[in-house]
Design a protein around this motif. Structure first.
Motif, PDB file in Angstrom:
ATOM      1  N   ALA A 474      25.281  49.288 -28.758  1.00 20.06           N
ATOM      2  CA  ALA A 474      26.230  48.908 -28.669  1.00 20.06           C
ATOM      3  C   ALA A 474      27.475  48.960 -27.138  1.00 20.06           C
ATOM      4  CB  ALA A 474      26.544  50.799 -28.952  1.00 20.06           C
ATOM      5  N   LEU A 475      26.269  49.368 -25.936  1.00 17.49           N
ATOM      6  CA  LEU A 475      26.960  48.273 -25.141  1.00 17.49           C
ATOM      7  C   LEU A 475      27.180  47.009 -24.594  1.00 17.49           C
ATOM      8  CD1 LEU A 475      24.354  50.594 -22.676  1.00 17.49           C
ATOM      9  CD2 LEU A 475      26.449  50.714 -23.426  1.00 17.49           C
ATOM     10  N   ASP A 476      26.708  46.031 -25.771  1.00 18.84           N
ATOM     11  CA  ASP A 476      26.946  44.781 -25.896  1.00 18.84           C
ATOM     12  C   ASP A 476      28.117  44.423 -26.133  1.00 18.84           C
ATOM     13  OD1 ASP A 476      24.199  44.011 -24.617  1.00 18.84           O
ATOM     14  OD2 ASP A 476      23.439  43.770 -26.709  1.00 18.84           O
ATOM     15  N   VAL A 477      28.834  45.435 -26.989  1.00 19.10           N
ATOM     16  CA  VAL A 477      30.333  45.338 -27.376  1.00 19.10           C
ATOM     17  C   VAL A 477      30.747  45.851 -26.333  1.00 19.10           C
ATOM     18  CG1 VAL A 477      32.214  45.971 -29.169  1.00 19.10           C
ATOM     19  CG2 VAL A 477      29.827  45.533 -29.451  1.00 19.10           C
ATOM     20  N   PHE A 478      30.422  46.794 -25.318  1.00 22.34           N
ATOM     21  CA  PHE A 478      31.358  47.113 -24.382  1.00 22.34           C
ATOM     22  C   PHE A 478      31.738  46.878 -23.086  1.00 22.34           C
ATOM     23  CE2 PHE A 478      31.430  50.292 -27.844  1.00 22.34           C
ATOM     24  CZ  PHE A 478      32.546  49.878 -28.371  1.00 22.34           C
ATOM     25  N   THR A 479      30.416  45.655 -22.449  1.00 23.48           N
ATOM     26  CA  THR A 479      30.220  44.827 -21.564  1.00 23.48           C
ATOM     27  C   THR A 479      30.375  44.007 -21.253  1.00 23.48           C
ATOM     28  OG1 THR A 479      27.868  45.781 -21.565  1.00 23.48           O
ATOM     29  CG2 THR A 479      29.443  47.190 -20.706  1.00 23.48           C
ATOM     30  N   GLU A 480      30.804  42.915 -20.294  1.00 19.21           N
ATOM     31  CA  GLU A 480      31.044  41.450 -20.137  1.00 19.21           C
ATOM     32  C   GLU A 480      29.850  41.466 -19.838  1.00 19.21           C
ATOM     33  OE1 GLU A 480      32.333  39.720 -21.336  1.00 19.21           O
ATOM     34  OE2 GLU A 480      34.572  40.141 -21.247  1.00 19.21           O
ATOM     35  N   TRP A 481      28.572  40.641 -19.485  1.00 19.77           N
ATOM     36  CA  TRP A 481      27.414  40.159 -18.695  1.00 19.77           C
ATOM     37  C   TRP A 481      28.324  39.562 -17.718  1.00 19.77           C
ATOM     38  CZ3 TRP A 481      22.921  43.119 -18.217  1.00 19.77           C
ATOM     39  CH2 TRP A 481      22.690  43.278 -19.499  1.00 19.77           C
ATOM     40  N   LYS A 482      28.281  39.837 -16.636  1.00 18.37           N
ATOM     41  CA  LYS A 482      28.163  39.261 -14.998  1.00 18.37           C
ATOM     42  C   LYS A 482      27.073  38.754 -14.635  1.00 18.37           C
ATOM     43  CE  LYS A 482      31.736  40.338 -12.784  1.00 18.37           C
ATOM     44  NZ  LYS A 482      32.907  41.705 -11.903  1.00 18.37           N
ATOM     45  N   ALA A 483      27.293  37.223 -13.721  1.00 18.02           N
ATOM     46  CA  ALA A 483      26.205  36.551 -13.219  1.00 18.02           C
ATOM     47  C   ALA A 483      26.376  37.351 -11.880  1.00 18.02           C
ATOM     48  CB  ALA A 483      25.636  35.300 -13.617  1.00 18.02           C
ATOM     49  N   VAL A 484      25.148  37.591 -10.785  1.00 15.37           N
ATOM     50  CA  VAL A 484      25.814  37.609  -8.990  1.00 15.37           C
ATOM     51  C   VAL A 484      24.479  37.166  -8.410  1.00 15.37           C
ATOM     52  CG1 VAL A 484      25.864  39.399  -7.617  1.00 15.37           C
ATOM     53  CG2 VAL A 484      26.563  39.365 -10.164  1.00 15.37           C
ATOM     54  N   TYR A 485      24.955  35.715  -7.668  1.00 12.27           N
ATOM     55  CA  TYR A 485      24.124  35.062  -6.450  1.00 12.27           C
ATOM     56  C   TYR A 485      24.407  35.684  -5.218  1.00 12.27           C
ATOM     57  CZ  TYR A 485      24.064  32.221 -10.785  1.00 12.27           C
ATOM     58  OH  TYR A 485      23.820  31.732 -12.570  1.00 12.27           O
ATOM     59  N   VAL A 486      23.561  36.453  -5.022  1.00 16.24           N
ATOM     60  CA  VAL A 486      23.906  36.742  -3.295  1.00 16.24           C
ATOM     61  C   VAL A 486      22.826  36.292  -2.302  1.00 16.24           C
ATOM     62  CG1 VAL A 486      23.414  38.212  -1.687  1.00 16.24           C
ATOM     63  CG2 VAL A 486      24.028  39.022  -4.050  1.00 16.24           C
ATOM     64  N   ASP A 487      23.036  35.457  -1.323  1.00 13.91           N
ATOM     65  CA  ASP A 487      22.661  33.844  -0.341  1.00 13.91           C
ATOM     66  C   ASP A 487      22.677  33.912   0.742  1.00 13.91           C
ATOM     67  OD1 ASP A 487      22.117  31.694   0.684  1.00 13.91           O
ATOM     68  OD2 ASP A 487      22.261  30.069  -0.547  1.00 13.91           O
ATOM     69  N   TYR A 488      21.631  34.544   0.756  1.00 11.05           N
ATOM     70  CA  TYR A 488      20.511  35.317   2.234  1.00 11.05           C
ATOM     71  C   TYR A 488      20.659  34.302   3.770  1.00 11.05           C
ATOM     72  CZ  TYR A 488      16.249  36.719   0.274  1.00 11.05           C
ATOM     73  OH  TYR A 488      15.509  37.270  -0.435  1.00 11.05           O
ATOM     74  N   SER A 489      20.340  33.628   3.229  1.00  9.83           N
ATOM     75  CA  SER A 489      20.148  32.225   3.900  1.00  9.83           C
ATOM     76  C   SER A 489      20.790  32.274   5.245  1.00  9.83           C
ATOM     77  CB  SER A 489      20.158  31.143   3.148  1.00  9.83           C
ATOM     78  OG  SER A 489      21.057  30.182   2.987  1.00  9.83           O
ATOM     79  N   GLY A 490      22.148  32.411   4.707  1.00  9.09           N
ATOM     80  CA  GLY A 490      22.844  31.905   6.492  1.00  9.09           C
ATOM     81  C   GLY A 490      23.135  30.768   6.505  1.00  9.09           C
ATOM     82  N   LYS A 491      22.852  29.843   5.279  1.00 10.99           N
ATOM     83  CA  LYS A 491      24.031  28.453   5.249  1.00 10.99           C
ATOM     84  C   LYS A 491      24.333  28.239   3.820  1.00 10.99           C
ATOM     85  CE  LYS A 491      19.589  26.255   4.585  1.00 10.99           C
ATOM     86  NZ  LYS A 491      17.625  26.631   5.092  1.00 10.99           N
ATOM     87  N   LEU A 492      24.638  26.870   3.658  1.00  8.26           N
ATOM     88  CA  LEU A 492      25.626  26.826   2.244  1.00  8.26           C
ATOM     89  C   LEU A 492      24.594  26.447   2.056  1.00  8.26           C
ATOM     90  CD1 LEU A 492      28.438  27.187   0.774  1.00  8.26           C
ATOM     91  CD2 LEU A 492      28.435  24.858   1.092  1.00  8.26           C
ATOM     92  N   GLN A 493      23.597  26.295   0.287  1.00  7.70           N
ATOM     93  CA  GLN A 493      22.824  25.938  -0.755  1.00  7.70           C
ATOM     94  C   GLN A 493      23.169  26.006  -1.373  1.00  7.70           C
ATOM     95  OE1 GLN A 493      18.090  27.428  -0.077  1.00  7.70           O
ATOM     96  NE2 GLN A 493      19.660  29.177   0.158  1.00  7.70           N
ATOM     97  N   ARG A 494      22.999  24.557  -2.194  1.00 10.98           N
ATOM     98  CA  ARG A 494      23.546  23.707  -2.836  1.00 10.98           C
ATOM     99  C   ARG A 494      22.774  23.833  -4.459  1.00 10.98           C
ATOM    100  NH1 ARG A 494      26.856  18.712  -2.101  1.00 10.98           N
ATOM    101  NH2 ARG A 494      24.787  18.169   0.004  1.00 10.98           N
ATOM    102  N   ALA A 495      23.338  25.243  -5.108  1.00 10.72           N
ATOM    103  CA  ALA A 495      21.669  24.494  -6.414  1.00 10.72           C
ATOM    104  C   ALA A 495      22.605  23.456  -7.256  1.00 10.72           C
ATOM    105  CB  ALA A 495      21.805  26.154  -7.600  1.00 10.72           C
ATOM    106  N   GLN A 496      21.910  23.352  -8.517  1.00 10.19           N
ATOM    107  CA  GLN A 496      22.516  22.192  -9.117  1.00 10.19           C
ATOM    108  C   GLN A 496      22.554  21.016  -8.845  1.00 10.19           C
ATOM    109  OE1 GLN A 496      26.460  22.708 -11.093  1.00 10.19           O
ATOM    110  NE2 GLN A 496      25.725  24.809 -12.250  1.00 10.19           N
ATOM    111  N   ILE A 497      21.312  20.577  -7.547  1.00  8.11           N
ATOM    112  CA  ILE A 497      21.974  18.771  -7.410  1.00  8.11           C
ATOM    113  C   ILE A 497      19.662  18.924  -7.554  1.00  8.11           C
ATOM    114  CG2 ILE A 497      23.971  19.389  -5.458  1.00  8.11           C
ATOM    115  CD1 ILE A 497      21.071  20.497  -3.094  1.00  8.11           C
ATOM    116  N   ASP A 498      19.928  17.121  -7.725  1.00 12.60           N
ATOM    117  CA  ASP A 498      18.685  17.042  -7.627  1.00 12.60           C
ATOM    118  C   ASP A 498      17.540  16.814  -6.459  1.00 12.60           C
ATOM    119  OD1 ASP A 498      15.983  15.475  -8.880  1.00 12.60           O
ATOM    120  OD2 ASP A 498      17.589  13.520  -9.475  1.00 12.60           O
ATOM    121  N   VAL A 499      16.891  17.607  -6.200  1.00 15.88           N
ATOM    122  CA  VAL A 499      16.030  17.996  -4.877  1.00 15.88           C
ATOM    123  C   VAL A 499      14.566  16.809  -5.224  1.00 15.88           C
ATOM    124  CG1 VAL A 499      17.030  20.237  -4.784  1.00 15.88           C
ATOM    125  CG2 VAL A 499      14.935  19.788  -6.326  1.00 15.88           C
ATOM    126  N   ASP A 500      14.876  15.893  -5.990  1.00 13.67           N
ATOM    127  CA  ASP A 500      13.375  15.353  -5.671  1.00 13.67           C
ATOM    128  C   ASP A 500      13.980  13.857  -4.966  1.00 13.67           C
ATOM    129  OD1 ASP A 500      11.472  16.305  -7.569  1.00 13.67           O
ATOM    130  OD2 ASP A 500      12.598  15.161  -8.775  1.00 13.67           O
TER     131      ASP A 500
END
Ligand SMILES: NC(=O)C1=CN([C@@H]2O[C@H](COP(=O)(O)OP(=O)(O)OC[C@H]3O[C@@H](n4cnc5c(N)ncnc54)[C@H](OP(=O)(O)O)[C@@H]3O)[C@@H](O)[C@H]2O)C=CC1
Ligand SMILES: O=C(O)CCC(=O)C(=O)O
Length: 500
Positions: A474-500
């Motif tokens: 029932a909780l699925d009806v009354f909530t939205e899923w929120k994705a939370v990312y916390v970057d603690y590297s101190g620099k701007l890291q980019r996901a979704q790039i080709d690392v090879d």
């Protein structure tokens, strides 16, 4: 004596923690289906009343969402305690407004109590997920967020249990609620709102607006600030609501009708099966979405089952459900009674054999109520209308089959998919049945009713749209899923790039 439990002559809406008159000053009389005595007058509110409730809910929700969930849960816990304290009074009022027999009313109120304690527990869970990030020094998780203002629209047949299935998870998750109860059964809504008030729910978190489906219900469906509609009721109304919500991209959860079957195999314990059928076909006078209205029976045991059912049906006492000796109460209203009568005629015209019942009771003590005799058809075929369409009354049809495989096929050959049951002693059939029965709920060696609140409740196909009441689902009806990312590297890291 019990009528004194109803203290109001006219009900008021519950908006922003206050009891207020509706803007229309129009009312409808609510009658006890057992004797047609007027119990109370219910307001027929307007779109303006809905808007007032929504605006108040919107404001209250912002604060409520910031209250830690374990504290939100404490309110529900107190609601549960108060319901428990008042269980007998609530049950008697429920029997008066709905007609169900008192032991079933107690069972329904207990479902609400169970739901309160269960959802109060969710206040300390409301689990999200943590998961590794693709990147170094980065944390990733998903959390449940409240959605905002939710609209709940409930039917008359379970006027308190279904309301708790919807409002309790919505509230513990941090939403505010606008609730439109069925016009036939407003007293349970009034009582539950009073309990919330006493339990200390902040003003505006729960609002009750009484009124018609086409007036109040439709205004809720169209209100731009209601972000979710959770509806239980008939298929026609549910489809209409879904279409309107679809246009607005509004989340909608639907729980609708059923055409539930008990399968009785040739190796079944017939005495147990008879009991299961009786309880799930004639309990609540068949006015449950989970009611058994088909018995798919192996031809080798058909006659013996008929004999047992007939013998037990004779013992069923019909009357006012406040009397502890009564087993079958009245039908909710004249319209319901007429619909049942029509189906009796349809069944006879289609060639099913009427073995018992088939008539309404209107003489003597039954003169002032909506009573219908428990009815048994046999030799129905799967394609008959009485074997396909929801009747919502104490009418059950036996459909003979030759094999287990045929039984499963007949069970699945209807537009609905709520509940099903199989009576057998063969463990292989048990496991095959739970896999192959295309319903949201499957029982083995029990009738089709009696869901427990910590499991998901709902159905497949025409019964719903994939959501569930009850349980964690029932909780699925009354909530939205929120994705939370916390970057603690101190620099701007980019996901979704080709690392090879
Ligand atoms: N699957 C499940 O979980 C359950 C399903 N049901 C199904 O509910 C049905 C019986 O309930 P019943 O009350 O007759 O069903 P309805 O669909 O007529 O009513 C259900 C609720 O919807 C409201 N409503 C009616 N029309 C509209 C509209 N156009 N817009 C918004 N709201 C509207 C009603 O208001 P009003 O009362 O004013 O008419 C009521 O509050 C059966 O078919 C049964 O199977 C019942 C219980 C559980
Ligand atoms: O029988 C059950 O398990 C619950 C039934 C119900 O909620 C309904 O019919 O509305």
């Amino acid at each position: 004596m019990t009528k004194t439990l109803i203290q109001e002559e006219k009900l008021m809406n519950f908006i922003n923690g206050n009891w207020v008159n509706s803007s229309t000053n129009q009312f409808k009389e609510v009658k006890n289906p057992a004797n047609l005595e007027t119990l109370v007058r219910v307001p027929l509110s307007s779109e303006a009343d809905v808007d007032e409730a929504v605006q108040t809910a919107k404001k209250a929700q912002k604060e409520w969402a910031l209250v830690p969930a374990p504290q939100r849960a404490e309110v529900l816990y107190r609601v549960g305690l108060l319901m428990k304290e008042r269980k007998e009074d609530l049950s008697q009022i429920l029997t008066m407004e709905n007609g169900k027999v008192i032991e079933e009313a107690r069972g329904e109120v207990q479902e609400g109590i169970d739901m309160a304690f269960y959802m109060a527990g969710e206040g300390r869970r409301l689990f999200g997920q943590t998961t590794p990030s693709e990147l170094k020094d980065k944390f990733a998780m998903s959390v449940r967020s409240p959605i905002g203002v939710v609209g709940i629209i409930t039917p008359w047949n379970f006027p308190i249990a279904i309301a708790t299935w919807k409002s309790f998870p919505a509230i513990v998750a941090g939403n505010a609620v606008v609730w439109k109860p069925a016009t036939e059964t407003p007293l349970m809504a009034y009582e539950l709102a009073k309990i919330f008030e006493e339990a200390g729910l902040p003003k505006g978190v729960l609002n009750v607006v009484f009124g018609s489906g086409s007036g109040v219900g439709d205004a809720m469906v169209h209100h731009k600030d209601i972000r979710v509609i959770s509806f239980t009721g008939s298929n026609d109304v549910g489809r209409d609501i879904a279409a309107k919500c679809g246009q607005q991209l509004k989340k909608v959860s639907l729980e609708m009708g059923g055409k539930n079957a008990v399968i009785v195999m040739d190796d079944a314990d017939l005495s147990l099966a008879t009991e299961g059928i009786l309880w799930s076909a004639f309990g609540t006078s068949g006015q449950r979405c989970t009611a058994c209205s088909r018995v798919i029976v192996h031809e080798d045991v058909k006659e013996r089952l008929e004999e047992r059912l007939l013998a037990e049906m004779e013992k069923l006492t019909i009357g006012n459900g406040l009397d502890e000796n009564i087993k079958v109460g009245p039908i909710i209203n004249e319209g319901g009674l007429e619909k049942i009568k029509e189906y009796i005629k349809i069944g006879q015209d289609e060639g099913a054999k009427l073995l018992a019942g088939g008539y309404s009771l209107d003489q003597g003590e039954y003169r002032n109520g909506n009573y219908f005799a428990p009815t048994l058809f046999t030799d129905a075929t799967p394609d008959m209308r009485i074997a396909q369409e929801e009747i919502f009354g104490p009418v059950v049809s036996l459909i003979p089959v030759k094999s287990f495989e045929e039984a499963i096929e007949v069970n699945n050959g209807v537009e609905y998919g709520l509940s099903s049951s199989v009576f057998t002693r063969d463990v292989n059939r048990v496991f095959a049945a739970q896999r192959d029965l295309d319903t949201g709920i499957v029982y083995v060696n029990a009738g089709t009713t009696g869901a427990e609140i910590h499991l998901p409740f709902g159905g497949t196909k025409g019964t719903g749209n994939g959501h569930r009441d009850s349980g964690v689902a029932a909780l699925d009806v009354f909530t939205e899923w929120k994705a939370v990312y916390v970057d603690y590297s101190g620099k701007l890291q980019r996901a979704q790039i080709d690392v090879d």
